[in-house]
Design a protein around this motif. Sequence first.
Motif, PDB file in Angstrom:
ATOM      1  N   TYR A 156     -51.562   1.027 -38.768  1.00 50.80           N
ATOM      2  CA  TYR A 156     -50.265   0.356 -38.705  1.00 50.80           C
ATOM      3  C   TYR A 156     -49.688   0.184 -40.115  1.00 50.80           C
ATOM      4  O   TYR A 156     -48.528   0.511 -40.375  1.00 50.80           O
ATOM      5  CB  TYR A 156     -50.447  -0.999 -38.013  1.00 50.80           C
ATOM      6  CG  TYR A 156     -49.193  -1.830 -37.878  1.00 50.80           C
ATOM      7  CD1 TYR A 156     -48.198  -1.452 -36.993  1.00 50.80           C
ATOM      8  CD2 TYR A 156     -49.015  -2.992 -38.622  1.00 50.80           C
ATOM      9  CE1 TYR A 156     -47.036  -2.223 -36.855  1.00 50.80           C
ATOM     10  CE2 TYR A 156     -47.879  -3.771 -38.478  1.00 50.80           C
ATOM     11  CZ  TYR A 156     -46.887  -3.378 -37.592  1.00 50.80           C
ATOM     12  OH  TYR A 156     -45.742  -4.139 -37.465  1.00 50.80           O
ATOM     13  N   VAL A 214     -36.077  -0.175 -34.866  1.00 55.17           N
ATOM     14  CA  VAL A 214     -36.978  -1.296 -34.571  1.00 55.17           C
ATOM     15  C   VAL A 214     -38.251  -0.873 -33.832  1.00 55.17           C
ATOM     16  O   VAL A 214     -39.327  -1.426 -34.074  1.00 55.17           O
ATOM     17  CB  VAL A 214     -36.266  -2.382 -33.711  1.00 55.17           C
ATOM     18  CG1 VAL A 214     -37.170  -3.601 -33.536  1.00 55.17           C
ATOM     19  CG2 VAL A 214     -34.949  -2.805 -34.331  1.00 55.17           C
ATOM     20  N   ILE A 217     -38.144  -8.517 -31.360  1.00 56.45           N
ATOM     21  CA  ILE A 217     -37.139  -8.532 -32.436  1.00 56.45           C
ATOM     22  C   ILE A 217     -35.892  -7.731 -32.035  1.00 56.45           C
ATOM     23  O   ILE A 217     -34.752  -8.188 -32.213  1.00 56.45           O
ATOM     24  CB  ILE A 217     -37.757  -7.966 -33.742  1.00 56.45           C
ATOM     25  CG1 ILE A 217     -38.874  -8.893 -34.247  1.00 56.45           C
ATOM     26  CG2 ILE A 217     -36.686  -7.782 -34.821  1.00 56.45           C
ATOM     27  CD1 ILE A 217     -39.714  -8.343 -35.406  1.00 56.45           C
ATOM     28  N   ILE A 219     -44.528 -12.710 -36.479  1.00 63.44           N
ATOM     29  CA  ILE A 219     -43.422 -13.194 -35.643  1.00 63.44           C
ATOM     30  C   ILE A 219     -43.945 -13.299 -34.207  1.00 63.44           C
ATOM     31  O   ILE A 219     -44.690 -12.422 -33.746  1.00 63.44           O
ATOM     32  CB  ILE A 219     -42.222 -12.195 -35.673  1.00 63.44           C
ATOM     33  CG1 ILE A 219     -41.838 -11.825 -37.115  1.00 63.44           C
ATOM     34  CG2 ILE A 219     -41.031 -12.761 -34.909  1.00 63.44           C
ATOM     35  CD1 ILE A 219     -41.356 -12.957 -37.987  1.00 63.44           C
ATOM     36  N   THR A 263     -35.616  -3.683 -25.941  1.00 66.11           N
ATOM     37  CA  THR A 263     -35.955  -4.357 -24.676  1.00 66.11           C
ATOM     38  C   THR A 263     -37.003  -5.467 -24.828  1.00 66.11           C
ATOM     39  O   THR A 263     -37.496  -5.991 -23.829  1.00 66.11           O
ATOM     40  CB  THR A 263     -36.463  -3.315 -23.652  1.00 66.11           C
ATOM     41  OG1 THR A 263     -37.413  -2.471 -24.310  1.00 66.11           O
ATOM     42  CG2 THR A 263     -35.331  -2.499 -23.086  1.00 66.11           C
ATOM     43  N   SER A 264     -37.354  -5.787 -26.071  1.00 62.54           N
ATOM     44  CA  SER A 264     -38.390  -6.804 -26.258  1.00 62.54           C
ATOM     45  C   SER A 264     -38.285  -7.354 -27.685  1.00 62.54           C
ATOM     46  O   SER A 264     -37.676  -6.716 -28.560  1.00 62.54           O
ATOM     47  CB  SER A 264     -39.756  -6.147 -26.038  1.00 62.54           C
ATOM     48  OG  SER A 264     -40.806  -7.062 -26.235  1.00 62.54           O
ATOM     49  N   LYS A 273     -49.780  -7.014 -26.642  1.00 60.07           N
ATOM     50  CA  LYS A 273     -49.754  -5.577 -26.332  1.00 60.07           C
ATOM     51  C   LYS A 273     -50.760  -4.832 -27.202  1.00 60.07           C
ATOM     52  O   LYS A 273     -51.437  -3.909 -26.745  1.00 60.07           O
ATOM     53  CB  LYS A 273     -48.367  -4.980 -26.624  1.00 60.07           C
ATOM     54  CG  LYS A 273     -47.284  -5.300 -25.628  1.00 60.07           C
ATOM     55  CD  LYS A 273     -46.009  -4.559 -26.061  1.00 60.07           C
ATOM     56  CE  LYS A 273     -44.769  -5.090 -25.428  1.00 60.07           C
ATOM     57  NZ  LYS A 273     -43.540  -4.529 -26.015  1.00 60.07           N
ATOM     58  N   THR A 283     -43.926 -12.504 -30.950  1.00 55.91           N
ATOM     59  CA  THR A 283     -43.372 -11.545 -29.974  1.00 55.91           C
ATOM     60  C   THR A 283     -44.529 -10.982 -29.140  1.00 55.91           C
ATOM     61  O   THR A 283     -45.702 -11.124 -29.515  1.00 55.91           O
ATOM     62  CB  THR A 283     -42.664 -10.350 -30.667  1.00 55.91           C
ATOM     63  OG1 THR A 283     -43.666  -9.475 -31.188  1.00 55.91           O
ATOM     64  CG2 THR A 283     -41.693 -10.778 -31.746  1.00 55.91           C
TER      65      THR A 283
HETATM   66  N1  LIG Z   1     -44.043  -9.334 -34.235  1.00 61.13           N
HETATM   67  C1  LIG Z   1     -44.457  -9.257 -35.492  1.00 61.13           C
HETATM   68  O1  LIG Z   1     -45.245 -10.097 -35.968  1.00 61.13           O
HETATM   69  C2  LIG Z   1     -43.954  -8.147 -36.382  1.00 61.13           C
HETATM   70  C3  LIG Z   1     -44.157  -8.290 -37.751  1.00 61.13           C
HETATM   71  C4  LIG Z   1     -43.724  -7.285 -38.600  1.00 61.13           C
HETATM   72  C5  LIG Z   1     -43.081  -6.183 -38.083  1.00 61.13           C
HETATM   73  N2  LIG Z   1     -42.878  -6.061 -36.743  1.00 61.13           N
HETATM   74  C6  LIG Z   1     -42.213  -4.862 -36.259  1.00 61.13           C
HETATM   75  O2  LIG Z   1     -41.086  -5.215 -35.512  1.00 61.13           O
HETATM   76  C7  LIG Z   1     -40.770  -4.187 -34.587  1.00 61.13           C
HETATM   77  C8  LIG Z   1     -40.531  -4.805 -33.233  1.00 61.13           C
HETATM   78  O3  LIG Z   1     -41.743  -5.368 -32.793  1.00 61.13           O
HETATM   79  P1  LIG Z   1     -41.821  -6.687 -31.911  1.00 61.13           P
HETATM   80  O4  LIG Z   1     -42.713  -7.621 -32.608  1.00 61.13           O
HETATM   81  O5  LIG Z   1     -40.470  -7.126 -31.496  1.00 61.13           O
HETATM   82  O6  LIG Z   1     -42.679  -6.107 -30.680  1.00 61.13           O
HETATM   83  P2  LIG Z   1     -42.327  -5.830 -29.177  1.00 61.13           P
HETATM   84  O7  LIG Z   1     -41.797  -7.063 -28.544  1.00 61.13           O
HETATM   85  O8  LIG Z   1     -43.532  -5.199 -28.594  1.00 61.13           O
HETATM   86  O9  LIG Z   1     -41.142  -4.762 -29.264  1.00 61.13           O
HETATM   87  C9  LIG Z   1     -41.381  -3.429 -29.612  1.00 61.13           C
HETATM   88  C10 LIG Z   1     -40.252  -2.573 -29.072  1.00 61.13           C
HETATM   89  O10 LIG Z   1     -40.516  -1.189 -29.361  1.00 61.13           O
HETATM   90  C11 LIG Z   1     -40.490  -0.457 -28.151  1.00 61.13           C
HETATM   91  N3  LIG Z   1     -41.413   0.665 -28.187  1.00 61.13           N
HETATM   92  C12 LIG Z   1     -42.744   0.657 -28.466  1.00 61.13           C
HETATM   93  N4  LIG Z   1     -43.262   1.888 -28.349  1.00 61.13           N
HETATM   94  C13 LIG Z   1     -42.230   2.694 -27.993  1.00 61.13           C
HETATM   95  C14 LIG Z   1     -42.120   4.073 -27.689  1.00 61.13           C
HETATM   96  N5  LIG Z   1     -43.174   4.894 -27.711  1.00 61.13           N
HETATM   97  N6  LIG Z   1     -40.908   4.575 -27.360  1.00 61.13           N
HETATM   98  C15 LIG Z   1     -39.824   3.772 -27.286  1.00 61.13           C
HETATM   99  N7  LIG Z   1     -39.853   2.454 -27.558  1.00 61.13           N
HETATM  100  C16 LIG Z   1     -41.050   1.924 -27.879  1.00 61.13           C
HETATM  101  C17 LIG Z   1     -40.902  -1.451 -27.075  1.00 61.13           C
HETATM  102  O11 LIG Z   1     -40.508  -1.010 -25.786  1.00 61.13           O
HETATM  103  P3  LIG Z   1     -40.995  -1.831 -24.477  1.00 61.13           P
HETATM  104  O12 LIG Z   1     -40.099  -3.025 -24.394  1.00 61.13           O
HETATM  105  O13 LIG Z   1     -40.785  -0.853 -23.370  1.00 61.13           O
HETATM  106  O14 LIG Z   1     -42.432  -2.214 -24.677  1.00 61.13           O
HETATM  107  C18 LIG Z   1     -40.142  -2.687 -27.542  1.00 61.13           C
HETATM  108  O15 LIG Z   1     -38.804  -2.641 -27.143  1.00 61.13           O
HETATM  109  C19 LIG Z   1     -41.944  -3.206 -34.621  1.00 61.13           C
HETATM  110  O16 LIG Z   1     -41.599  -2.080 -35.385  1.00 61.13           O
HETATM  111  C20 LIG Z   1     -43.033  -4.004 -35.314  1.00 61.13           C
HETATM  112  O17 LIG Z   1     -43.932  -3.173 -36.003  1.00 61.13           O
HETATM  113  C21 LIG Z   1     -43.312  -7.022 -35.875  1.00 61.13           C
END
Ligand SMILES: NC(=O)c1ccc[n+]([C@@H]2O[C@H](COP(=O)([O-])OP(=O)(O)OC[C@H]3O[C@@H](n4cnc5c(N)ncnc54)[C@H](OP(=O)(O)O)[C@@H]3O)[C@@H](O)[C@H]2O)c1
Length: 272
Positions: free
Chosen positions: A143, A81, A14, A175, A11-12, A182, A177
């Motif tokens: 993390y 994810v 990546i 990335i 829902t958000s 948050k 996002t």
């Molecule tokens: N952005 C970066 O720079 C980056 C870099 C490396 C790795 N990552 C990894 O990429 C993945 C996606 O992150 P993102 O950057 O796309 O962040 P994001 O936009 O915050 O997306 C995170 C997703 O995980 C869901 N989520 C979080 N806690 C949860 C829970 N307790 N139960 C169910 N769903 C949950 C969120 O739900 P809601 O939509 O309801 O909040 C959202 O859909 C993560 O694993 C993150 O560690 C991100």
Amino acid sequence: MQKTYVITGSTSGIGKAVLNKLAANSDNFIFAGYRNESKLPDVIPDNIKYFYIDMTDRKTIVKAAEFIKLQTNHIDTLINVAGNVVAGPIEKIDTDRLRTQFDVNTFSHIEFTQNLMGILDEAKIINVSSMASFGNFPFVSPYCASKRALDIFFNALELENHKKLKIISVKPGVIATPIWEKSVEANLEYLTNYNDYEKELEFVKNNALKNTKKGLPVSKVADLIIKIDKKKNPKSSYTIGNDAKFSQILSLLPQKFVNKIIKFGMKYRMKL
Ligand SMILES: NC(=O)c1ccc[n+]([C@@H]2O[C@H](COP(=O)([O-])OP(=O)(O)OC[C@H]3O[C@@H](n4cnc5c(N)ncnc54)[C@H](OP(=O)(O)O)[C@@H]3O)[C@@H](O)[C@H]2O)c1
């Protein structure tokens, strides 16, 4: 040929970008995990079925897997994810918060995968890990450790299982996002209240807020995941972004030397 996908965190950021790219191909059928109903689109395409999952609640993880297993007997690709960030100085951090970090980023993915194992024969499992898995980021060690543990556990699954699973760890750098904003909001109390680390925590917080804008566009990671999914023999690990590649190189060097570079880099950037 129809392919069946399961994705969490859809829902958000990546996860949402990957879901949209997968759903654009009508041959794909995708089970997509959400935890907040208000984030679901008003119009849901026919080839997406949303399921509720809270990565901190075992019952919902088991129930989500049951829901999927009632409707299909084979998954082609599982994309793990969902994730969040727990931050703070390790000297002070409440260990319950460490446990929560591992619940969301590590244990939930293991538990969900375990519960889907019966329909994962010859499947790909793509985990969205992070450059943090290389371990060189002060004040976000919960993390980093949760992502490293994720990689280790799933690598063991590839080594141990008889199902011809292909496990792939995607390690993005920064990335753009919502995760960054948050993470500041969720950790604000722990990023402000420690006098010993006031300057460093201020830097970490401001840097996180900048990352929301200066990171790579989310489409780059989504494209990489789609590309990996199409590969017959993908590598077991992919980095994306120069920062992730740099972190990988650092991880090959002696720790003492790496720590000097990081401390110097942080001091230098705090003065800018
Ligand atoms: N952005 C970066 O720079 C980056 C870099 C490396 C790795 N990552 C990894 O990429 C993945 C996606 O992150 P993102 O950057 O796309 O962040 P994001 O936009 O915050 O997306 C995170 C997703 O995980 C869901 N989520 C979080 N806690 C949860 C829970 N307790 N139960 C169910 N769903 C949950 C969120 O739900 P809601 O939509 O309801 O909040 C959202 O859909 C993560 O694993 C993150 O560690 C991100």
